[in-house]
Design an enzyme around this catalytic site. Structure first.
Site, PDB file in Angstrom:
ATOM      1  N   CYS A   4      39.330  38.364  43.129  1.00 21.74           N
ATOM      2  CA  CYS A   4      40.346  37.766  43.988  1.00 21.74           C
ATOM      3  C   CYS A   4      39.969  36.354  44.417  1.00 21.74           C
ATOM      4  O   CYS A   4      40.830  35.475  44.474  1.00 21.74           O
ATOM      5  CB  CYS A   4      40.606  38.666  45.194  1.00 21.74           C
ATOM      6  SG  CYS A   4      41.400  40.221  44.720  1.00 21.74           S
ATOM      7  N   CYS A  64      37.082  40.163  46.941  1.00 20.45           N
ATOM      8  CA  CYS A  64      36.085  40.382  45.893  1.00 20.45           C
ATOM      9  C   CYS A  64      36.018  39.134  45.006  1.00 20.45           C
ATOM     10  O   CYS A  64      36.811  38.201  45.161  1.00 20.45           O
ATOM     11  CB  CYS A  64      36.457  41.620  45.066  1.00 20.45           C
ATOM     12  SG  CYS A  64      37.924  41.396  44.032  1.00 20.45           S
ATOM     13  N   HIS A  94      45.140  44.103  43.361  1.00 20.52           N
ATOM     14  CA  HIS A  94      44.585  43.984  44.707  1.00 20.52           C
ATOM     15  C   HIS A  94      45.605  43.248  45.569  1.00 20.52           C
ATOM     16  O   HIS A  94      46.462  42.514  45.067  1.00 20.52           O
ATOM     17  CB  HIS A  94      43.274  43.190  44.676  1.00 20.52           C
ATOM     18  CG  HIS A  94      42.141  43.928  44.059  1.00 20.52           C
ATOM     19  ND1 HIS A  94      40.833  43.563  44.265  1.00 20.52           N
ATOM     20  CD2 HIS A  94      42.096  45.014  43.241  1.00 20.52           C
ATOM     21  CE1 HIS A  94      40.029  44.377  43.601  1.00 20.52           C
ATOM     22  NE2 HIS A  94      40.781  45.266  42.965  1.00 20.52           N
ATOM     23  N   GLU A 127      45.403  40.649  47.417  1.00 22.27           N
ATOM     24  CA  GLU A 127      45.401  39.192  47.263  1.00 22.27           C
ATOM     25  C   GLU A 127      46.138  38.762  45.998  1.00 22.27           C
ATOM     26  O   GLU A 127      46.911  37.791  46.017  1.00 22.27           O
ATOM     27  CB  GLU A 127      43.965  38.654  47.201  1.00 22.27           C
ATOM     28  CG  GLU A 127      43.130  38.963  48.421  1.00 22.27           C
ATOM     29  CD  GLU A 127      42.303  40.243  48.291  1.00 22.27           C
ATOM     30  OE1 GLU A 127      41.204  40.275  48.854  1.00 22.27           O
ATOM     31  OE2 GLU A 127      42.754  41.209  47.636  1.00 22.27           O
TER      32      GLU A 127
END
Length: 152
Positions: A87, A84, A54, A56
């Site tokens: 993360c 999410c 992701h 992040e």
């Protein structure tokens, strides 16, 4: 001095890179306490065959490498979409000081929409959170991406 909106625009640029790759368009930027960008990333789980890739996570990894420390004390992360829970957990473990995000994620957000890990007092680190920066722009990126996907 740059504003939160200025840094969010950089995160939007990252999100656009993800979209060009066919990835969900999410981008992230990390700055240190001197306002220098030390990490950035965009979603790449499909292209990297990595469910943790992701925006992040990739930005956190780059920032940690750049400062040669897994603790990202006194940093701010800018993300186009509310992180999410995976993360948010990584952001907490990295000891990021501040989270700024654009669009909320009612289906999977870990910073207030679905869960609120940023201020869960049971955890040993809490994060100052600012939401809604360039909300319209960041929301439209996600909405248009999925609208276009459904129309194909």
């Amino acid at each position: 001095m740059k504003t939160d909106a200025d840094y969010m625009k950089l995160a939007i640029n990252e999100a656009q890179k993800a979209e060009l790759m066919g990835e969900v368009p999410v981008g992230a930027i990390i700055i240190d306490d001197t306002n220098k960008v030390i990490g950035y990333g965009h979603n790449q789980p499909i292209s990297l065959n990595d469910p943790t890739a992701h925006a992040e996570i990739l930005a956190l990894r780059m920032a940690a490498q750049n400062i040669n420390n897994y603790r990202l004390l006194n940093t701010t992360i800018y993300v186009t979409l509310e992180p999410c829970i995976m993360c948010m957990s990584a952001i907490i473990h990295a000891r990021v000081k501040r989270l700024v995000f654009g669009a909320s994620d009612p289906k999977g957000g870990g910073a207030g929409s679905l869960y609120n890990l940023a201020s869960d007092m049971r955890l040993n680190h809490n994060i100052e959170t600012c939401e809604g920066i360039l909300k319209k722009e960041t929301s439209n990126i996600i909405k248009n991406f999925f609208k276009n996907k459904r129309s194909r």
